[in-house]
Design a protein around this motif. Structure first.
Motif, short mmCIF file in Angstrom:
data_model
loop_
_atom_site.label_atom_id
_atom_site.label_comp_id
_atom_site.label_asym_id
_atom_site.label_seq_id
_atom_site.Cartn_x
_atom_site.Cartn_y
_atom_site.Cartn_z
N VAL A 1 -3.18 16.22 2.70
CA VAL A 1 -4.12 15.15 2.19
C VAL A 1 -5.05 16.65 3.12
CG1 VAL A 1 -5.83 13.79 3.99
CG2 VAL A 1 -3.85 12.93 2.08
N SER A 2 -4.40 17.03 4.14
CA SER A 2 -4.10 18.08 5.27
C SER A 2 -5.11 19.40 4.34
CB SER A 2 -3.59 18.69 6.07
OG SER A 2 -4.59 19.96 6.74
N ILE A 3 -4.73 19.53 3.19
CA ILE A 3 -5.05 20.74 2.71
C ILE A 3 -6.22 20.42 1.51
CG2 ILE A 3 -3.88 22.02 0.78
CD1 ILE A 3 -0.92 21.60 2.51
N ILE B 1 1.24 -1.25 -0.17
CA ILE B 1 -0.24 0.24 -0.37
C ILE B 1 0.70 0.98 -0.20
CG2 ILE B 1 -1.28 0.95 1.58
CD1 ILE B 1 -2.82 -1.22 2.33
N ALA B 2 2.16 1.23 0.43
CA ALA B 2 3.13 2.39 1.03
C ALA B 2 3.50 2.57 -0.60
CB ALA B 2 3.84 2.13 2.48
N LYS B 3 4.03 1.69 -1.33
CA LYS B 3 4.84 1.59 -2.87
C LYS B 3 3.53 2.41 -3.66
CE LYS B 3 8.04 -1.76 -1.87
NZ LYS B 3 7.72 -3.04 -2.66
N THR B 4 2.28 2.26 -3.59
CA THR B 4 1.06 2.58 -4.63
C THR B 4 0.82 4.01 -4.80
OG1 THR B 4 0.61 0.57 -4.05
CG2 THR B 4 -1.15 1.95 -5.30
N ASN B 5 0.70 4.60 -5.72
CA ASN B 5 0.70 5.77 -5.80
C ASN B 5 -1.53 6.19 -5.95
OD1 ASN B 5 2.46 7.66 -5.27
ND2 ASN B 5 2.76 6.79 -7.98
N TYR B 6 -2.01 6.99 -5.51
CA TYR B 6 -3.26 7.41 -5.15
C TYR B 6 -3.64 8.39 -5.12
CZ TYR B 6 -3.17 2.72 -3.00
OH TYR B 6 -2.46 0.96 -2.21
N GLU B 7 -5.51 9.02 -6.21
CA GLU B 7 -6.21 9.89 -5.73
C GLU B 7 -7.05 10.51 -5.18
OE1 GLU B 7 -4.93 11.70 -9.22
OE2 GLU B 7 -3.85 10.08 -9.62
N SER B 8 -7.49 8.79 -4.55
CA SER B 8 -8.65 10.12 -3.36
C SER B 8 -7.98 9.92 -2.04
CB SER B 8 -9.74 8.90 -4.08
OG SER B 8 -9.29 7.62 -2.56
N LEU B 9 -8.67 10.97 -2.04
CA LEU B 9 -8.21 11.36 0.08
C LEU B 9 -8.25 10.56 0.69
CD1 LEU B 9 -9.86 15.11 0.21
CD2 LEU B 9 -7.48 14.47 -0.39
N SER B 10 -9.26 9.49 1.08
CA SER B 10 -9.45 8.60 1.74
C SER B 10 -7.98 7.58 1.68
CB SER B 10 -10.24 7.75 2.09
OG SER B 10 -11.11 7.48 0.47
N SER B 11 -7.18 7.16 0.66
CA SER B 11 -6.44 5.98 -0.38
C SER B 11 -5.44 6.64 0.28
CB SER B 11 -6.45 5.66 -1.42
OG SER B 11 -7.65 5.04 -2.17
N LYS B 12 -5.30 8.36 0.34
CA LYS B 12 -3.74 8.49 0.39
C LYS B 12 -3.59 8.64 1.75
CE LYS B 12 -4.08 12.19 -3.91
NZ LYS B 12 -4.05 13.55 -4.02
N TYR B 13 -4.76 9.06 2.67
CA TYR B 13 -4.84 9.06 4.22
C TYR B 13 -4.68 7.35 4.40
CZ TYR B 13 -5.72 9.23 9.23
OH TYR B 13 -6.45 8.41 10.65
N THR B 14 -5.07 6.81 4.03
CA THR B 14 -4.29 5.06 4.24
C THR B 14 -2.70 4.83 3.84
OG1 THR B 14 -6.72 4.53 3.51
CG2 THR B 14 -5.08 2.87 4.22
#
Length: 107
Positions: free
Chosen positions: A38-40, A4-17
């Motif tokens: 994510v905060s911004i 999960i840490a290696k993968t790039n994500y678009e959604s805020l919840s996925s970035k947060y995870t």
């Protein structure tokens, strides 16, 4: 966690995870940067719950980074710009929740 840490994500919840798992595996700089992003983004989109969680976790990662900087056992050094460091120190002394809109606090 590492996948999960290696993968790039678009959604805020996925970035947060991703940021959460990066922090768990001690990739503090990456976790800090993602929590900041994510905060911004969440504040701009009025997602105050996600903003609150990302701010709290950003502060926790900052504390871990600050502690690591003081440890002779940790080889990496984390450098903060003066204005960012001051902002974080100020955040440590005040309640993030109190700065959120009243509408959110009354939920």
């Amino acid at each position: 966690m590492r996948q999960i840490a290696k993968t790039n994500y678009e959604s805020l919840s996925s970035k947060y995870t991703k940021a959460f798992y990066c922090a768990k595996i001690k990739h503090y700089q990456e976790a800090y940067n993602i929590f900041k992003e994510v905060s911004i983004e969440s504040y701009k989109s009025n997602d105050y719950f996600m903003y609150y969680l990302s701010q709290i976790n950003k502060l926790n990662v900052y504390r871990a980074m600050k502690s690591a900087n003081q440890s002779i056992m940790y080889s990496n050094r984390f450098i903060f710009e003066d204005n960012e460091k001051q902002e974080l120190e100020d955040s440590l002394s005040r309640d993030i929740f109190s700065n959120l809109p009243v509408e959110f606090k009354n939920l």
